[in-house]
Enzyme design. Structure first.
Site, short mmCIF file in Angstrom:
data_model
loop_
_atom_site.label_atom_id
_atom_site.label_comp_id
_atom_site.label_asym_id
_atom_site.label_seq_id
_atom_site.Cartn_x
_atom_site.Cartn_y
_atom_site.Cartn_z
N ASP A 88 -9.43 -3.42 -6.82
CA ASP A 88 -8.95 -2.39 -5.91
C ASP A 88 -9.65 -1.08 -6.23
O ASP A 88 -9.39 -0.47 -7.27
CB ASP A 88 -7.43 -2.24 -6.06
CG ASP A 88 -6.80 -1.36 -4.99
OD1 ASP A 88 -7.49 -0.45 -4.48
OD2 ASP A 88 -5.62 -1.57 -4.68
N HIS A 146 -7.98 -4.46 -2.82
CA HIS A 146 -6.81 -3.86 -2.20
C HIS A 146 -6.42 -4.68 -0.97
O HIS A 146 -7.26 -5.31 -0.33
CB HIS A 146 -7.11 -2.42 -1.79
CG HIS A 146 -5.92 -1.65 -1.32
ND1 HIS A 146 -4.95 -1.20 -2.19
CD2 HIS A 146 -5.53 -1.25 -0.08
CE1 HIS A 146 -4.02 -0.55 -1.50
NE2 HIS A 146 -4.36 -0.58 -0.22
N CYS A 154 0.84 -1.20 0.00
CA CYS A 154 0.00 0.00 0.00
C CYS A 154 0.89 1.26 0.00
O CYS A 154 1.57 1.53 -0.98
CB CYS A 154 -0.96 -0.04 1.19
SG CYS A 154 -2.17 1.28 1.22
#
Length: 276
Positions: free
Chosen positions: A213, A245, A156
């Site tokens: 995502d 995600h 991330c």
């Protein structure tokens, strides 16, 4: 958070014990890696304006270990990131995760995601790049790390920094970026984003992204792929069509075991292929 001086904060900063408050409750699928036959725990990394904490794990015997920088999500160097370091150490790596938000705040103690984002938004890219340089230096001088076998991976927020550090430090042999944001506005703290450095990237980076995502549109992934075509780095991007995600985050509902395992095997093969 009570306001304290920058100097005092760096002197007192510590790593999270357990999981960050914002990620509770923890999924039953969480992976736990023990520290048997490892040296694992918190260390202090000397940086330009003091020191920051880091979690490092390495085999208890031997030396000249390949180094892997493990770059945190927005939740800091909490138990999940520490566990990833131990997974690498079990495979013969020196893995180290510096707490890159140490000056701005302890996000592991915050339960509100918006408050966490406010802290993370204050972290300058230049500070992060400098701290990663200091972490590599420490790993070589203090922890039996091999300067010629340096890799980086991040998740991330850390995925974005994986792209940027791979472009910044030519000594990196290979990087693996997990669902890191690729585009954004140029600001004083974040002057460039992965798409801006792609065409000049020399280090091979493997990008692992989820087709579902909602925070990273597929059009930006394709934009990154197009930019990489003009570079000589031989980077690749894999998209898992059904993955959301944070599909590697085994402590969260977003975890997808199939895609996570495949991504991990691709990471290990990528590092081996490129000399990490």
């Amino acid at each position: 958070m009570k306001e304290i001086t920058r100097r005092k904060f760096i002197a007192t900063a510590t790593l999270a014990t357990g999981f960050a408050l914002a990620v509770q409750p923890i999924s039953a699928q969480v992976i736990t890696t023990d520290a048997k036959e490892l040296v694992a725990g918190t260390v202090k990394i000397p940086v330009q304006d003091g020191e920051i904490p880091a979690y490092r794990a390495l085999p208890a015997t031997g030396g000249n270990f390949p180094i892997v920088l493990v770059i945190q999500e927005i939740f800091g160097v909490h138990e999940h990131i520490q566990d990833v370091c131990r997974r690498f150490a079990k495979l013969g790596y020196l893995a180290i995760a510096p707490e890159l938000f140490a000056r701005q705040g302890d996000v592991s103690k915050l339960s509100n995601i918006d408050e966490i984002r406010q802290v993370v938004a204050k972290v300058p890219d230049a500070q992060v790049l400098s701290d990663l340089d200091a972490t590599v230096d420490w790993a070589i001088k203090s922890a039996k790390g091999n300067a010629d076998r340096l890799g980086i991976t991040g998740f991330c927020w850390g995925g974005r920094m994986t792209w940027l550090y791979s472009a910044y430090n030519p000594k990196v042999k290979a990087g693996v970026a997990w669902y890191g944001r690729l585009v954004g506005n140029s600001t004083e703290l974040t002057p460039k984003h992965p798409v801006d450095i792609a065409s000049n990237l020399k280090v091979p980076v493997l990008g692992l992204y989820g087709g579902q995502d909602t925070g990273i549109p597929l059009k930006t992934v394709e934009q990154m792929r197009d930019e990489l075509k003009s570079s000589r780095c031989k980077s690749e991007i894999i998209v898992y069509p059904d993955a959301p995600h944070a599909f590697f985050a085994d402590y969260r509902p977003s975890y997808r075991q199939k895609e996570a395992k495949d991504g991990w095997q691709r990471l290990l093969a990528w590092f081996k292929q490129h000399g990490v």
